[in-house]
Design an enzyme around this catalytic site. Structure first.
Site, PDB file in Angstrom:
ATOM      1  N   GLU A 241       0.809  -1.228   0.000  1.00  0.00           N
ATOM      2  CA  GLU A 241       0.000   0.000   0.000  1.00  0.00           C
ATOM      3  C   GLU A 241       0.840   1.275   0.000  1.00  0.00           C
ATOM      4  OE1 GLU A 241      -0.599  -2.614   1.967  1.00  0.00           O
ATOM      5  OE2 GLU A 241      -2.729  -3.148   1.876  1.00  0.00           O
TER       6      GLU A 241
ATOM      7  N   PHE B 134     -11.187  -7.018  14.036  1.00  0.00           N
ATOM      8  CA  PHE B 134     -10.152  -7.508  13.125  1.00  0.00           C
ATOM      9  C   PHE B 134      -9.853  -6.445  12.067  1.00  0.00           C
ATOM     10  CE2 PHE B 134      -9.010  -9.814   9.169  1.00  0.00           C
ATOM     11  CZ  PHE B 134      -7.753 -10.233   9.585  1.00  0.00           C
ATOM     12  N   GLN B 135      -8.582  -6.168  11.880  1.00  0.00           N
ATOM     13  CA  GLN B 135      -8.108  -5.147  10.935  1.00  0.00           C
ATOM     14  C   GLN B 135      -8.735  -3.780  11.182  1.00  0.00           C
ATOM     15  OE1 GLN B 135      -8.254  -6.789   6.885  1.00  0.00           O
ATOM     16  NE2 GLN B 135      -6.172  -7.546   7.200  1.00  0.00           N
TER      17      GLN B 135
ATOM     18  N   LYS C   3     -17.518  -0.303   6.398  1.00  0.00           N
ATOM     19  CA  LYS C   3     -18.103  -1.261   5.453  1.00  0.00           C
ATOM     20  C   LYS C   3     -19.618  -1.112   5.343  1.00  0.00           C
ATOM     21  CE  LYS C   3     -17.898  -6.220   4.411  1.00  0.00           C
ATOM     22  NZ  LYS C   3     -17.137  -6.372   3.172  1.00  0.00           N
TER      23      LYS C   3
ATOM     24  N   MET D 100      24.469   8.508   1.820  1.00  0.00           N
ATOM     25  CA  MET D 100      24.397   9.833   2.448  1.00  0.00           C
ATOM     26  C   MET D 100      24.745   9.750   3.933  1.00  0.00           C
ATOM     27  SD  MET D 100      24.026  12.982   1.887  1.00  0.00           S
ATOM     28  CE  MET D 100      23.033  13.568   0.522  1.00  0.00           C
TER      29      MET D 100
END
Lengths: 566, 161
Positions: free
Chosen positions: A51, A113-114, A163, A480
Site C-alpha cells: 500500500e 479484526f483489521q 463497510k 548519504m
C-alpha cells in the site's frame, strides 16, 4: 434523484472528479468498493504490491500531471501502510485523496479484526480527513475532499469508509460547488503589498529570486521567467522548485541550500533582496538561521500564511497564489515602464560577481581512472535523454546528484520527496508518472539502498506494461549517512555498509524485465543507451565509486557560506 | 507572554483533537482550554490560554486558522477583555476553621454549594488572579480537592460611540 449505495457513490464521485486511474490494494473492508468499480468499469485500477506503493504512485501521478491522485486501500494494515506516503505528500503539498476501508460502524472502537483509528493516526499528516458515519454525508464529503486536496496549498485528504456505510443507500446529491465557511484560502494578493514589493525591487542592487515548489504547484513557471527576465534577476531554486525556472537559463544559479551550488549560496548570503516565491525557508535551505542572508530584505509570496514569518523575518509578506502574485508584480513593473536595459544595467555588477563565484567553484567532481563516478552517470543520462525525461528520485545521494547534474527546464519533470525525504518514493512515483504519461520517458534515479524499499513494485510495473527505466547507483552503502559518518563521525561506518546486495540484473530478470550493468566508466554510455532503448521495464545498475560524496555540502547547523567543496 | 485566544470552530468530531494535536505536535503549550457550543449548534466556542513571544503567537494563530474546522481565531488579550474562570474547591472545614472559611467566602463573594460535617465545597468565579488568591488563602486551611473550568473570555465593547 437516484438512490445509490455508498460504494456506488464513491465510484460516481471519482468519475465526476475526472479520475481516470487509481492505485490500490484490496482487502475485506474495501472489497465492496472494488466490486462497484468493476461493475462500473470506467476507472482504471492499478494493483500495487504494497500500500505504500499505492500512496506514492498516486503522489507521483499527481506531481507529474497536476491532477489529484487517488488511492484505495483496506482497513487496518492497509491503511497504516499508506501513512508514509500520506506524510510524504503532506510535506510537499501534493493533492491526493486516500480512500480507506473501515470496519462496520457498530464495531468501531471494539478492536475488531483489521481495525485501526486511521483518522486519528493521519490527523497530523493530512490536510484534512473524514470518518464517514452516515451515507447521507458521503456525497458532500467526497466533493469536499477533492476540493480541499487541490485548492489553496494542496495536500492529502483521507476518507475512512466503514463497510456498512459502503453498503447503505441514500440519495446521491453531488454538490456542484463547495462552500466551506471555515476554509477560504486567500488566492488574490493585496495590491498594496505588491506596490511595497515593487519599491524594494526598485531599490535592490543584488536581488535573488528564490523559487520553491509553490511555483510548480500554481503553474507559475512562465510568470517566474517573465519576472526574472524583465528585471534581469538571478534565480535559485529549492529541490522542490527545480524545473520551475529553466535550469539551462543564463539567470539560473541552480539549487541552493545544503547541497546547493556555491554560487547560489553565496548569492543568498550577499543579496540585498530575496524574492521568495512558493518556498518556505526550510532548514536545508537556510542553514544556521542566524547567519542566513544577513544583508537581505525579504519579499515572501506564499499561498499558506503559516509559511510566512515561520523561520525568518519577512519585510513584505504577500499571501496569495504564486501565479496571481507574480502576474500582479509583473504588471506593476510594466506600469513603471522602465526598459529592461535599465534593470540589466542596475544588476550587471551583481551578475558579474555571481559569474565569478560560479567560475571559482562550479559544480564538479574528480574523475578517477577505472571508477564510475555517479555524477558522470547523471550527466550522460541528461545528454542521452536530452533533458526531456520525467525524473523521479529516491532519497539520499542519488537524489542530490540528480538535482545537481540533471538540468530541469520544465516544471513537473523532477518528482522527489523533498520535505519528508522518503526512501522508496522514487520507483512507485515513477509508476504513477508513467500512468499519467504513457508515452513519456520516465526514469527513476535510485541508490542500492532506496530501491530495495519498494522494489516489490517491479511486479506492478510489469503487470501494467510500464516502460519505467531504473538507474541504480550502487555503492553498496547507505551513501548519504556514510558521508555524514565520514565527515562528522570519524569514519565509523555504523550500519551503513551493505554486506549483501542483491544482483539487480537478476532481480530484473526474475520479474521478467531487462537488466544491464556497468562496472567501468567506458560502459556507462552504452549501458544507458541500451537500457533506454530497450522497451519495457529496465534496470540499469552502475557500480559507482564506493565512497563518493555529495559536494558542495553545508554541514547541518552551519551557515550556508561554510560549504565543504569538492 | 500569556495570551487568551478565542476560537469559533465547527462543532464536528475531531475538531478538538485537531487543535490539541496541533499544539502538542508543534511544541506549543496549552495552559487551559474550554469549549462549548454557541447559539448556532453547529459551531463551538473554544477559549484557550497559551504562552509565547509574538513570533510564536503569530504562528499559533496562523496554524489554527489553517485547520479546516477552525472558522475564526481572535487573540482577545490583544485589547481590552473580560476573562472569567470558575472553580469548585472542597476545603476542610472542621470546628475551628468553619467560621474562617465562611468569612473568606464572604470576602471573595464565593458560594458554598455543598456542606458536610468536615468540608465545605465552595464555588468561586472571577479572573484567574482572584482564583489564585482564594486558593492561596485556603491552602493553609486544607484543600481536599479542586476542579477548575479554565478561562473563558470576551472582548470588551467600546465604551464611547
Amino acid at each position: 434523484m437516484a438512490k445509490m449505495a455508498g460504494k456506488e457513490m464513491v465510484v460516481e464521485a471519482l468519475k465526476r472528479e475526472g479520475v481516470e486511474v487509481i492505485f490500490g490494494f484490496p482487502g475485506g473492508a474495501i472489497i465492496d468498493i472494488y466490486d462497484a468499480l468493476e461493475k462500473d468499469g470506467s476507472i482504471k485500477h492499478v494493483l500495487v504490491r504494497h500500500e505504500q506503493g499505492a500512496a506514492h504512485a498516486a503522489d507521483g501521478y499527481a506531481r507529474a500531471s497536476g491532477k489529484v491522485g487517488v488511492c484505495l486501500v483496506t482497513s487496518g494494515p492497509g491503511a497504516t501502510n499508506t501513512v508514509t506516503g500520506i506524510a510524504t505528500a503532506y510535506m510537499d503539498s501534493i493533492p491526493i485523496v486516500v480512500l480507506t476501508g473501515q470496519v462496520p460502524t457498530g464495531l468501531i472502537g471494539n478492536d475488531a479484526f483489521q481495525e485501526v483509528d486511521i483518522v486519528g493516526i493521519t490527523r497530523p499528516c493530512t490536510k484534512h480527513n473524514y470518518l464517514v458515519k452516515d451515507v447521507k454525508d458521503l456525497p458532500r464529503i467526497l466533493k469536499e475532499a477533492f476540493y480541499i486536496a487541490r485548492s489553496g496549498r494542496p495536500g492529502p485528504v483521507l476518507i475512512d469508509l466503514p463497510k456498512d456505510v459502503q453498503n447503505s443507500t441514500a440519495e446521491f446529491d453531488y454538490p456542484e460547488e463547495v462552500d466551506l465557511r471555515s476554509y477560504k484560502p486567500v488566492l488574490s494578493p493585496h495590491q498594496k503589498q505588491i506596490k511595497r514589493a515593487f519599491k524594494l525591487i526598485e531599490q535592490a542592487k543584488n536581488p535573488v529570486i528564490y523559487a520553491g515548489g509553490g511555483v510548480i504547484i500554481s503553474g507559475a513557471h512562465k510568470e517566474l521567467r517573465k519576472l526574472a527576465e524583465t528585471i534581469w534577476s538571478p534565480v535559485t531554486m529549492t529541490l522542490m522548485g527545480l524545473g520551475g525556472f529553466p535550469g539551462t537559463h543564463e539567470l539560473s544559479l541552480g539549487m541552493l541550500g545544503m547541497h546547493g551550488t556555491y554560487c547560489a549560496n553565496m548569492a543568498m548570503a550577499n543579496s540585498d533582496l530575496i524574492i521568495a516565491v512558493g518556498a518556505r525557508f526550510d532548514d536545508r535551505v537556510t542553514g544556521k538561521i542566524d547567519a542566513f542572508a544577513p544583508k537581505a530584505k525579504i519579499i515572501h509570496i506564499d499561498v499558506d500564511p503559516t509559511s510566512i514569518q515561520k523561520n525568518v523575518k519577512v519585510d513584505v509578506p504577500i499571501v496569495g497564489d504564486c501565479r496571481k502574485a507574480l502576474k500582479m508584480l509583473i504588471a506593476a513593473i510594466e506600469e513603471d515602464g522602465r526598459p529592461s536595459e535599465i534593470w540589466k544595467e542596475k544588476h550587471e555588477p551583481w551578475l558579474e560577481q555571481l559569474k565569478a563565484w560560479n567560475e571559482r567553484h562550479p559544480l564538479s567532481y574528480k574523475t578517477e581512472e577505472g571508477v564510475i563516478k555517479p555524477q558522470y552517470v547523471i550527466e550522460k543520462l541528461y545528454e542521452l535523454t536530452k533533458g526531456k525525461a520525467i525524473i523521479t528520485t529516491e532519497v539520499g545521494q542519488n537524489q542530490m546528484w540528480a538535482a545537481q547534474f540533471y538540468k530541469f527546464d520544465e516544471p513537473r519533470t523532477l518528482l522527489s520527496s523533498g520535505g519528508l525525504g522518503t526512501m522508496g518514493y522514487g520507483f512507485p512515483a515513477a509508476i504513477g508518472a508513467q500512468m499519467a504519461f504513457p508515452d513519456k520517458l520516465v526514469v527513476d534515479i535510485a541508490g542500492d539502498g532506496s530501491i530495495q524499499m519498494n522494489i516489490q513494485e517491479m511486479a506492478t510495473a510489469m503487470e501494467q506494461r510500464l516502460p519505467v527505466k531504473i538507474v541504480i547507483l550502487n555503492n553498496q552503502f547507505l551513501g548519504m549517512v556514510r558521508q555524514w559518518q565520514e565527515l562528522f563521525y570519524d569514519r565509523r561506518y555504523v550500519a551503513t555498509s551493505f554486506q549483501v546486495t542483491p544482483d539487480f540484473v537478476k532481480i530484473a530478470e526474475a520479474y521478467g524485465a531487462k537488466g544491464f550493468r556497468a562496472t567501468k566508466p567506458e560502459e556507462v554510455e552504452s549501458v544507458l543507451k541500451e537500457g533506454l532503448e530497450t522497451p519495457g521495464l529496465v534496470i540499469m545498475e552502475f557500480a559507482i565509486a564506493k565512497e563518493e560524496g555529495v559536494f558542495p555540502m553545508v554541514p547541518a547547523g552551519k551557515a550556508t557560506t561554510e560549504m565543504l567543496l569538492v | 507572554m500569556k495570551h487568551t485566544l478565542s476560537l469559533l470552530v465547527e462543532n464536528s468530531p475531531g475538531a478538538l483533537s485537531r487543535i490539541a494535536g496541533l499544539f502538542s505536535g508543534r511544541g506549543f503549550n496549552i495552559e487551559s482550554l474550554c469549549v462549548a457550543p454557541t447559539l448556532d449548534p453547529t459551531m463551538s466556542r473554544l477559549t484557550l490560554v497559551t504562552r509565547g513571544d509574538d513570533f510564536i503567537i503569530e504562528q499559533i494563530i496562523k496554524q489554527l486558522n489553517r485547520l479546516i474546522d477552525v472558522y475564526k481565531v481572535v487573540d482577545v488579550s490583544e485589547g481590552e477583555f473580560v476573562e472569567r474562570e470558575m472553580a469548585l474547591i472542597k476545603v476542610k472545614a472542621e470546628a475551628e476553621t468553619r467560621a474562617e472559611v465562611l468569612r473568606m467566602c464572604d470576602i471573595f463573594r464565593c458560594k458554598v454549594v455543598d456542606v458536610s460535617p468536615k468540608t465545605y465545597t465552595i464555588e468561586v468565579t472571577g479572573p484567574e488572579s482572584k482564583l489564585k488568591a482564594v486558593i492561596e488563602l485556603l491552602k493553609p486551611i486544607g484543600i481536599k480537592e479542586i476542579s477548575r473550568t479554565g478561562t473563558i473570555a470576551m472582548q470588551r465593547e467600546k465604551k464611547s460611540s
